[in-house]
Every structure is written in structure tokens, then in C-alpha cells.
Design a protein around this motif. Structure first.
Motif, mmCIF file in Angstrom:
data_model
loop_
_atom_site.group_PDB
_atom_site.id
_atom_site.type_symbol
_atom_site.label_atom_id
_atom_site.label_comp_id
_atom_site.label_asym_id
_atom_site.label_seq_id
_atom_site.Cartn_x
_atom_site.Cartn_y
_atom_site.Cartn_z
ATOM 1 N N ALA A 206 -13.348 15.191 2.844
ATOM 2 C CA ALA A 206 -12.290 16.112 2.431
ATOM 3 C C ALA A 206 -11.262 16.225 3.547
ATOM 4 O O ALA A 206 -11.595 16.184 4.732
ATOM 5 N N GLU A 207 -9.990 16.344 3.169
ATOM 6 C CA GLU A 207 -8.849 16.479 4.084
ATOM 7 C C GLU A 207 -8.486 15.189 4.808
ATOM 8 O O GLU A 207 -7.658 15.218 5.718
ATOM 9 N N ASP A 208 -9.081 14.047 4.461
ATOM 10 C CA ASP A 208 -8.680 12.759 5.032
ATOM 11 C C ASP A 208 -7.385 12.286 4.372
ATOM 12 O O ASP A 208 -7.109 12.595 3.218
ATOM 13 N N THR A 209 -6.613 11.505 5.108
ATOM 14 C CA THR A 209 -5.422 10.858 4.568
ATOM 15 C C THR A 209 -5.608 9.361 4.748
ATOM 16 O O THR A 209 -5.800 8.887 5.865
ATOM 17 N N ILE A 210 -5.559 8.609 3.631
ATOM 18 C CA ILE A 210 -5.763 7.166 3.685
ATOM 19 C C ILE A 210 -4.591 6.459 3.010
ATOM 20 O O ILE A 210 -3.885 7.043 2.197
ATOM 21 N N THR A 211 -4.404 5.204 3.364
ATOM 22 C CA THR A 211 -3.386 4.362 2.751
ATOM 23 C C THR A 211 -4.089 3.324 1.889
ATOM 24 O O THR A 211 -4.920 2.565 2.381
ATOM 25 N N VAL A 212 -3.779 3.311 0.594
ATOM 26 C CA VAL A 212 -4.408 2.396 -0.351
ATOM 27 C C VAL A 212 -3.336 1.547 -1.026
ATOM 28 O O VAL A 212 -2.142 1.810 -0.881
ATOM 29 N N MET A 213 -3.772 0.544 -1.775
ATOM 30 C CA MET A 213 -2.831 -0.263 -2.543
ATOM 31 C C MET A 213 -2.110 0.622 -3.554
ATOM 32 O O MET A 213 -2.583 1.702 -3.897
ATOM 33 N N ALA A 214 -0.975 0.179 -4.036
ATOM 34 C CA ALA A 214 -0.110 0.998 -4.878
ATOM 35 C C ALA A 214 -0.847 1.577 -6.086
ATOM 36 O O ALA A 214 -1.545 0.867 -6.804
ATOM 37 N N LEU A 215 -0.695 2.884 -6.264
ATOM 38 C CA LEU A 215 -1.222 3.606 -7.414
ATOM 39 C C LEU A 215 -0.050 4.212 -8.172
ATOM 40 O O LEU A 215 0.946 4.618 -7.573
ATOM 41 N N ALA A 216 -0.175 4.305 -9.485
ATOM 42 C CA ALA A 216 0.885 4.891 -10.297
ATOM 43 C C ALA A 216 0.905 6.398 -10.101
ATOM 44 O O ALA A 216 -0.138 7.041 -10.069
ATOM 45 N N ALA B 120 -8.078 13.604 -5.244
ATOM 46 C CA ALA B 120 -7.069 13.307 -4.230
ATOM 47 C C ALA B 120 -5.689 13.692 -4.745
ATOM 48 O O ALA B 120 -5.504 13.971 -5.932
ATOM 49 N N GLU B 121 -4.744 13.698 -3.819
ATOM 50 C CA GLU B 121 -3.355 14.007 -4.148
ATOM 51 C C GLU B 121 -2.460 12.960 -3.500
ATOM 52 O O GLU B 121 -2.660 12.595 -2.342
ATOM 53 N N ILE B 122 -1.483 12.465 -4.263
ATOM 54 C CA ILE B 122 -0.549 11.469 -3.736
ATOM 55 C C ILE B 122 0.437 12.173 -2.807
ATOM 56 O O ILE B 122 1.077 13.148 -3.190
ATOM 57 N N VAL B 123 0.524 11.673 -1.571
ATOM 58 C CA VAL B 123 1.431 12.252 -0.589
ATOM 59 C C VAL B 123 2.760 11.506 -0.601
ATOM 60 O O VAL B 123 3.827 12.116 -0.588
ATOM 61 N N GLU B 124 2.691 10.167 -0.636
ATOM 62 C CA GLU B 124 3.918 9.375 -0.502
ATOM 63 C C GLU B 124 3.701 7.975 -1.061
ATOM 64 O O GLU B 124 2.623 7.410 -0.937
ATOM 65 N N GLN B 125 4.742 7.431 -1.692
ATOM 66 C CA GLN B 125 4.779 6.024 -2.077
ATOM 67 C C GLN B 125 5.607 5.317 -1.014
ATOM 68 O O GLN B 125 6.737 5.713 -0.738
ATOM 69 N N LYS B 126 5.044 4.281 -0.379
ATOM 70 C CA LYS B 126 5.765 3.597 0.692
ATOM 71 C C LYS B 126 5.498 2.110 0.636
ATOM 72 O O LYS B 126 4.790 1.635 -0.237
ATOM 73 N N ARG B 127 6.079 1.394 1.583
ATOM 74 C CA ARG B 127 5.897 -0.045 1.671
ATOM 75 C C ARG B 127 5.419 -0.403 3.064
ATOM 76 O O ARG B 127 5.771 0.246 4.047
ATOM 77 N N LEU C 171 2.423 0.381 -0.994
ATOM 78 C CA LEU C 171 1.279 1.184 -0.583
ATOM 79 C C LEU C 171 1.446 2.627 -1.059
ATOM 80 O O LEU C 171 2.556 3.069 -1.351
ATOM 81 N N THR C 172 0.331 3.344 -1.130
ATOM 82 C CA THR C 172 0.337 4.753 -1.497
ATOM 83 C C THR C 172 -0.439 5.527 -0.456
ATOM 84 O O THR C 172 -1.570 5.169 -0.140
ATOM 85 N N LEU C 173 0.145 6.578 0.073
ATOM 86 C CA LEU C 173 -0.513 7.466 1.023
ATOM 87 C C LEU C 173 -1.183 8.575 0.225
ATOM 88 O O LEU C 173 -0.508 9.282 -0.545
ATOM 89 N N VAL C 174 -2.506 8.718 0.371
ATOM 90 C CA VAL C 174 -3.296 9.633 -0.450
ATOM 91 C C VAL C 174 -4.044 10.601 0.458
ATOM 92 O O VAL C 174 -4.645 10.189 1.460
ATOM 93 N N LYS C 175 -4.033 11.899 0.083
ATOM 94 C CA LYS C 175 -4.822 12.905 0.808
ATOM 95 C C LYS C 175 -6.007 13.302 -0.058
ATOM 96 O O LYS C 175 -5.846 13.716 -1.207
ATOM 97 N N ILE C 176 -7.206 13.172 0.495
ATOM 98 C CA ILE C 176 -8.437 13.502 -0.230
ATOM 99 C C ILE C 176 -8.581 15.029 -0.240
ATOM 100 O O ILE C 176 -8.550 15.669 0.818
ATOM 101 N N THR C 177 -8.769 15.609 -1.432
ATOM 102 C CA THR C 177 -8.907 17.059 -1.542
ATOM 103 C C THR C 177 -10.351 17.512 -1.702
ATOM 104 O O THR C 177 -10.681 18.641 -1.374
#
Length: 104
Positions: free
Chosen positions: A16-26, A61-68, A93-99
Motif C-alpha cells: 500500500a502507498e507504493d508508486t510504480i511505473t507500468v506499461m500503458a493502461l487505459a 490502485a489509482e492512476i497518477v499520470e500518463q507519461k512516456r 507508460l502509466t504511473l500508478v499509486k497502489i491504494t
């Protein structure tokens, strides 16, 4: 409590509360998503392993940012042939915060 999830063909160990970068998510920033492909959950007591996934376990999780990602250049040159090729690529890429991590 932490979990190992699978998304985009890769595995990530998250809490919980981690922020990870994953492949693009819609989705747009602020959207809530869930990861159902949970391979393992550990924390209190014995770890639970899935075969292949843990039944009923999800990671919210919650999407924080869509980036490249950074630009990767591929350059090929054939000497004395007057032949060359330069291509570039940037991964979406998508920046995701785990809730939270939820068990069955």
C-alpha cells in the motif's frame, strides 16, 4: 502486507502507498483501477501462492499520470554502402499509486 501482481507481461512486488511505473493502461489521472492477476500475497502469517493466480485477491490502485519513457535510438549503418537508418522509440507508460491490497 505485500503482493506480487502481473501486468503488461511483467511482475511487480507492491505494498500500500507504493508508486510504480507500468506499461500503458487505459484511463485518465485520478481513475481507480484494480489488478486481478495477483500471483502471491504475504504479510501476516504464511504467504499465499496462486496457481497461477490467488483466487479472490485484488490490488486497488489509482492512476497518477500518463507519461512516456526516454527516447531509445536504433541506428544501423552499413559501411561503404552509403546506407544508414535511424529510428527512435518512446514507450508509453502509466504511473500508478497502489491504494490497497485485498484478500478473499
Amino acid at each position: 502486507m505485500f503482493a506480487v501482481i502481473k501486468t503488461g507481461g511483467k511482475q511487480y512486488s507492491v505494498t500500500a502507498e507504493d508508486t510504480i511505473t507500468v506499461m500503458a493502461l487505459a484511463g485518465n489521472p485520478g481513475d481507480a483501477i484494480t489488478f486481478d492477476n495477483v500471483l502471491m500475497i504475504a504479510g501476516e502469517g504464511e504467504p499465499t501462492f496462486g496457481a497461477p493466480f490467488v483466487a479472490g485477491a485484488t490490488v486497488a490502485a489509482e492512476i497518477v499520470e500518463q507519461k512516456r519513457g526516454p527516447k531509445v535510438l536504433s541506428f544501423k549503418k552499413r559501411r561503404r554502402q552509403n546506407s544508414k537508418r535511424k529510428r527512435g522509440h518512446r514507450q508509453d507508460l502509466t504511473l500508478v499509486k497502489i491504494t490497497g491490497v485485498k484478500t478473499a
